[in-house]
Enzyme design. Structure first.
Site, PDB file in Angstrom:
ATOM      1  N   HIS A   1     -15.080  93.869  -9.527  1.00 50.47           N
ATOM      2  CA  HIS A   1     -16.078  94.751  -8.925  1.00 50.47           C
ATOM      3  C   HIS A   1     -16.856  95.545  -9.975  1.00 50.47           C
ATOM      4  CE1 HIS A   1     -18.169  96.426  -5.710  1.00 50.47           C
ATOM      5  NE2 HIS A   1     -17.183  96.792  -4.918  1.00 50.47           N
TER       6      HIS A   1
ATOM      7  N   ASP B   1     -21.424  93.503  -7.906  1.00 51.81           N
ATOM      8  CA  ASP B   1     -21.599  94.386  -6.749  1.00 51.81           C
ATOM      9  C   ASP B   1     -22.039  93.493  -5.587  1.00 51.81           C
ATOM     10  OD1 ASP B   1     -24.244  93.771  -7.309  1.00 51.81           O
ATOM     11  OD2 ASP B   1     -24.721  95.760  -8.103  1.00 51.81           O
TER      12      ASP B   1
END
Length: 547
Positions: free
Chosen positions: A520, A524
């Protein structure tokens, strides 16, 4: 200091190619080492940072096994390495480390060098910078065999792969000290002896006694009768020892502690189990009942049966020793889940165009490719179109680094564990060449013949379980990569399909689930969405992969 030849016992640091603080990539030459044969380059097999040079440039006669440098994974850890630390201090610290049971590591090889004719002792080589022990997977030569330069003497299982140990000198294999199957043989420990004259073979065999013992998993023998207890007193007990005592139902008071200040250690319990001295706790109903006491047959019988079943449950298991590769995989999988924030994205793609295209290749061009080969190409093109997805997180800089090439790691299951050979520049290769390369690398992986450059690196991974009844799953990211695609099997569904006449009719379509596990910090929602959009378009218009 690595053993860069079988006869090498020491070396000279001719030149340091890297300086303290430098970033080290896989394949980078760290330094040049002058051996007894030539000046060789010492290549790095792992990424990291050179934190401390322990042996300066120009150092002479550095023994094999002595620390010459310290590397760290994170550049922030460089400052934590003491500036005054030396190679001899690091070596002394290593030698002073003892096992949990307080016993010092020692070699079981008894070599009377004064009684031997002219010979060479072959030590367990350091086949990678992180290797400190290895397993003897297979001896290619047997005692008495002639050895030529370049002959493979044996296969050694390291913490990375199974590698071949080649001879750099001619001679005869006189004595094998570490038999086939030996586990966790320390780097630098003798594994064999060679001689120049075949007439010296018998002299070596008679002069050398003992060898490296093969570690075998033996069934544990437990006594079911109550032993005479020797009263002991221990003030402390280690967690591992406590767990073993509970698992095996032992009486702790019958085990002699050997740790400092009367501490009962794991080694004490294991020794008691192996020797059969650790007495098993006896339940009350098994004690002799007085004739005057009122019998309780039902309760006694029930408790006794329960006690027996507990012993059976304890014994009904088998310990499976892990290979070096599986140990490393286990460690890195845990590190990945603990240190990388996993983001999961999932979608279904239409598989019918891909299946039709595959049949067409077979019918028109007699080209046999697998579904996985085409998936590799489709993913590679998607990564090229969305370069933000072909990236990784640089913890030292705290930023995203875009990769220059699209190198796809393919998960291949082997007997020794999961290997990830790499298809380099997959976006630039044809589907047929990808197919041939995948078959070649998969065969090498299953045979344990992959070279370090064939499985280290990669920018993105694919794990395909479509050949099993697995509809969808989530894979674990392979650091330092930032993404891995989990591919499930294809399933047929009845859905509304618009025909050529524009009328909507029920039709059968084949769908396949794909799930992205992404870092992450790199991915995104937008990057993940763009990657899936590009990948879905590749599956819907499969011919664009030929462009």
């Amino acid at each position: 200091m690595p053993a860069l030849s079988p006869t090498m016992t020491q070396g000279n640091i001719a030149k340091w190619r890297k300086k303290e603080g430098d970033k080290i990539e896989v394949g980078d030459v760290i330094c040049e080492i002058e051996t007894d044969k030539a000046t060789l380059e010492f290549e790095c097999l792992e990424e990291g940072f050179l934190a401390k040079i322990l042996v300066p440039e120009g150092s002479k006669d550095v023994p094999v096994g002595q620390p010459i440098a310290i590397t760290v994974e994170d550049s922030d850890d460089i400052a934590s390495v003491p500036a005054a630390v030396s190679g001899s201090e690091v070596k002394d610290n290593k030698q002073n480390i003892t096992r949990e049971d307080g016993a010092q590591e020692s070699s079981s090889v008894d070599i009377k060098t004064s009684e031997l004719p002219s010979h060479v002792v072959l030590d367990m080589p350091a086949l990678s910078p992180t290797m400190n022990q290895g397993n003897i997977a297979k001896w290619r030569k047997k005692e008495g065999d002639k050895i030529e330069v370049g002959d493979v003497i044996c296969e050694i299982e390291t913490d990375k792969a199974t590698l071949e140990f080649e001879s750099l000198e001619e001679g005869f294999l006189a004595k094998i000290l570490a038999p086939e199957g030996s586990k966790e043989v320390a780097v630098g420990q003798p594994i064999a002896i060679t001689v120049e004259d075949p007439n010296d073979i018998e002299a070596v065999k008679t002069s050398v006694g003992g060898g490296v013992g093969v570690k075998e998993e033996k069934p544990i023998q437990r006594s079911t009768t109550k032993d005479i207890k020797t009263p002991t007193s221990f003030t402390r007990i280690s967690p591992a020892a406590k767990l073993l005592i509970t698992e095996h139902g032992l009486d702790a008071s019958s085990i002699m502690p050997s740790g400092p200040r009367g501490t009962l250690l794991k080694g004490d319990v294991l020794s008691a189990i192996k020797s059969g001295k650790g007495s098993t706790r006896i339940s009350e109903p098994e004690k002799k009942i007085s004739p005057l006491s009122s019998p309780q047959p039902s309760a006694s019988s029930s408790t006794s049966l329960g006690s027996k079943s507990d012993v059976q449950r304890t014994d009904a298991h088998e310990d499976l020793p892990n290979s070096q590769i599986r140990k490393v995989i286990a460690t890195r999988l845990l590190e990945s889940k603990q240190s990388i924030p996993h983001l999961y994205l999932s979608t279904d793609v239409i598989l019918d165009p891909l299946l039709s295209f595959r049949k067409e290749l077979k019918a028109k061009y007699d080209l046999k490719v697998s579904v996985n080969d085409i998936i590799i190409k489709a993913v590679a093109i998607a990564l090229r179109n969305v370069p933000e997805a072909n990236a990784y997180w640089d913890a030292a800089k705290g930023e995203i680094i875009l990769s220059d090439s699209v190198d796809i790691s393919i998960a291949v299951a082997t007997e020794k564990g999961l290997m990830t050979p790499i298809i380099r520049n997959a976006d630039q290769k044809s589907i047929s060449s990808i197919s041939l390369e995948v078959k070649d690398l998969a065969e090498k992986a299953r045979a344990g013949k992959l070279k370090p450059n064939e499985f280290q690196g990669g920018t993105f991974s694919i794990s395909n379980l479509g050949m099993f009844p697995v509809d969808h799953f989530c894979a674990i990211i392979n650091p330092p990569q930032a993404g891995i695609l989990a591919v499930g099997r294809g399933n047929q569904f009845v859905e509304p399909v618009v025909g050529n006449d524009g009328v909507e009719k029920p039709g059968v379509v084949t769908k396949m689930n794909i799930t992205l596990s992404a870092d992450h910090r790199v991915f995104d929602g937008k990057v993940g969405g763009n990657f899936f959009a590009s990948l879905s378009s590749n599956f819907s218009d499969i011919r664009r992969l030929l462009l």
